[in-house]
Design a protein around this motif. Structure first.
Motif, PDB file in Angstrom:
ATOM      1  N   GLY A   1      -1.264   7.164  86.052  1.00 36.05           N
ATOM      2  CA  GLY A   1      -0.335   8.130  85.864  1.00 36.05           C
ATOM      3  C   GLY A   1      -0.834   9.207  85.174  1.00 36.05           C
ATOM      4  N   PRO A   2      -0.026  10.166  84.723  1.00 37.87           N
ATOM      5  CA  PRO A   2      -0.350  11.557  84.111  1.00 37.87           C
ATOM      6  C   PRO A   2      -1.080  11.221  82.564  1.00 37.87           C
ATOM      7  CG  PRO A   2       1.910  11.065  84.137  1.00 37.87           C
ATOM      8  CD  PRO A   2       1.608  10.122  84.913  1.00 37.87           C
ATOM      9  N   LEU A   3      -0.701  10.036  82.037  1.00 39.83           N
ATOM     10  CA  LEU A   3      -1.057   9.902  80.405  1.00 39.83           C
ATOM     11  C   LEU A   3      -2.323   9.013  80.728  1.00 39.83           C
ATOM     12  CD1 LEU A   3       1.986   8.812  78.554  1.00 39.83           C
ATOM     13  CD2 LEU A   3       1.259  11.132  79.211  1.00 39.83           C
TER      14      LEU A   3
ATOM     15  N   ASP B   1       0.035  18.218  80.078  1.00 38.81           N
ATOM     16  CA  ASP B   1      -0.828  19.308  79.801  1.00 38.81           C
ATOM     17  C   ASP B   1      -1.918  18.710  79.016  1.00 38.81           C
ATOM     18  OD1 ASP B   1       1.003  20.785  81.124  1.00 38.81           O
ATOM     19  OD2 ASP B   1       1.574  21.901  79.308  1.00 38.81           O
ATOM     20  N   VAL B   2      -1.573  17.806  78.105  1.00 37.24           N
ATOM     21  CA  VAL B   2      -2.548  17.379  77.039  1.00 37.24           C
ATOM     22  C   VAL B   2      -3.483  16.342  77.868  1.00 37.24           C
ATOM     23  CG1 VAL B   2      -3.061  15.914  74.983  1.00 37.24           C
ATOM     24  CG2 VAL B   2      -1.245  17.717  75.432  1.00 37.24           C
ATOM     25  N   ALA B   3      -3.053  15.570  78.788  1.00 39.17           N
ATOM     26  CA  ALA B   3      -3.976  14.796  79.597  1.00 39.17           C
ATOM     27  C   ALA B   3      -4.822  15.541  80.398  1.00 39.17           C
ATOM     28  CB  ALA B   3      -2.949  13.728  80.261  1.00 39.17           C
ATOM     29  N   ALA B   4      -4.405  16.397  81.113  1.00 37.65           N
ATOM     30  CA  ALA B   4      -5.355  17.267  81.853  1.00 37.65           C
ATOM     31  C   ALA B   4      -6.277  18.176  81.184  1.00 37.65           C
ATOM     32  CB  ALA B   4      -4.300  18.403  82.837  1.00 37.65           C
ATOM     33  N   LEU B   5      -5.807  18.511  80.088  1.00 39.60           N
ATOM     34  CA  LEU B   5      -6.780  19.163  79.135  1.00 39.60           C
ATOM     35  C   LEU B   5      -7.923  18.202  78.839  1.00 39.60           C
ATOM     36  CD1 LEU B   5      -7.431  21.780  77.777  1.00 39.60           C
ATOM     37  CD2 LEU B   5      -6.198  21.246  75.633  1.00 39.60           C
TER      38      LEU B   5
END
Length: 225
Positions: free
Chosen positions: A5-7, A131-135
């Motif tokens: 997942g995103p995290l 956003d933090v995960a993608a960065l």
């Protein structure tokens, strides 16, 4: 939350390597640096090439970033600026330390990694987690630990420990509510991908914690604990 997942960071070519990557996470005063040191001493005594490192500050560039993000003089730092500074430190750390050491077959043991940004900048600063995960994913090229050891501690106890040894830095000076959000996020991340985490009660004695860490890392490496 699912493991992909995103995290979470992706699996794949970014994790194809010869070494082992272990990250220690947790709130203030949880004892991460002590457990990093004890694990590295144990591995070195068994002839394993091992590299201890830290975020932020694992490179000369990172040391400059660390001075900025932890200095209480910078209390007006925007949350997104803070997140970008941590990502810049992580990008340099991955480029100069993590990838080369892992490709050389070393065991890399880091005091903090991506989970800290998800917990502190995501939950603590209430920046969207995606956003933090993608960065962080972009900064590291998708590199994630083989094992994350979460030293779980009530924040009031951890902050008392941290403030008992030195003046509080910028993050340690945040509210108890901030640090409770941080703890809850660490625990949620571990629950979402439990096979890659070792969650330990950091109120337990240091030697007991170290023995549990050795058992898990030893199993990954095929080394008796």
């Amino acid at each position: 939350m699912p493991d992909d997942g995103p995290l979470d960071l992706p699996t794949g070519a970014a994790n194809a390597r010869n070494g082992l990557f272990v990250a220690f996470e947790g709130g203030e005063g949880a004892g991460k640096s002590t457990q990093v040191r004890l694990l590295c001493e144990w591995l070195a005594a068994r002839g394993r090439p091992v590299r201890a490192t830290v975020e932020p500050g694992g490179t000369p560039v990172g040391a400059a970033v660390r001075a900025i993000v932890l200095d209480r003089a910078h209390t007006g730092l925007a949350p997104r600026a803070e997140a970008l500074l941590y990502a810049a430190d992580r990008a340099q750390h991955a480029h100069a330390v993590l990838h080369p050491a892992l490709e050389a077959g070393e065991v890399v043991v880091t005091d903090r990694y991506v989970d800290s940004s998800l917990a502190y900048q995501g939950a603590g600063r209430t920046i969207p987690m995606d956003d933090v995960a993608a960065l962080s994913r972009w900064a590291t090229g998708g590199l994630r630990p083989d094992l994350t050891v979460l030293l779980d501690l009530p924040p009031e106890l951890g902050l008392a420990r941290a403030r008992g040894r030195a003046a509080a830095d910028r993050l340690e000076s945040e509210s108890l509510d901030f640090h409770q959000r941080v703890r809850e996020t660490f625990r949620a991340l571990a629950a979402a991908a439990c096979e890659r985490y070792l969650v330990l009660d950091a109120t337990r004695p240091v030697d007991e914690l170290a023995a549990d860490v050795r058992a898990r890392v030893g199993a990954l490496l095929g080394v008796p604990a």
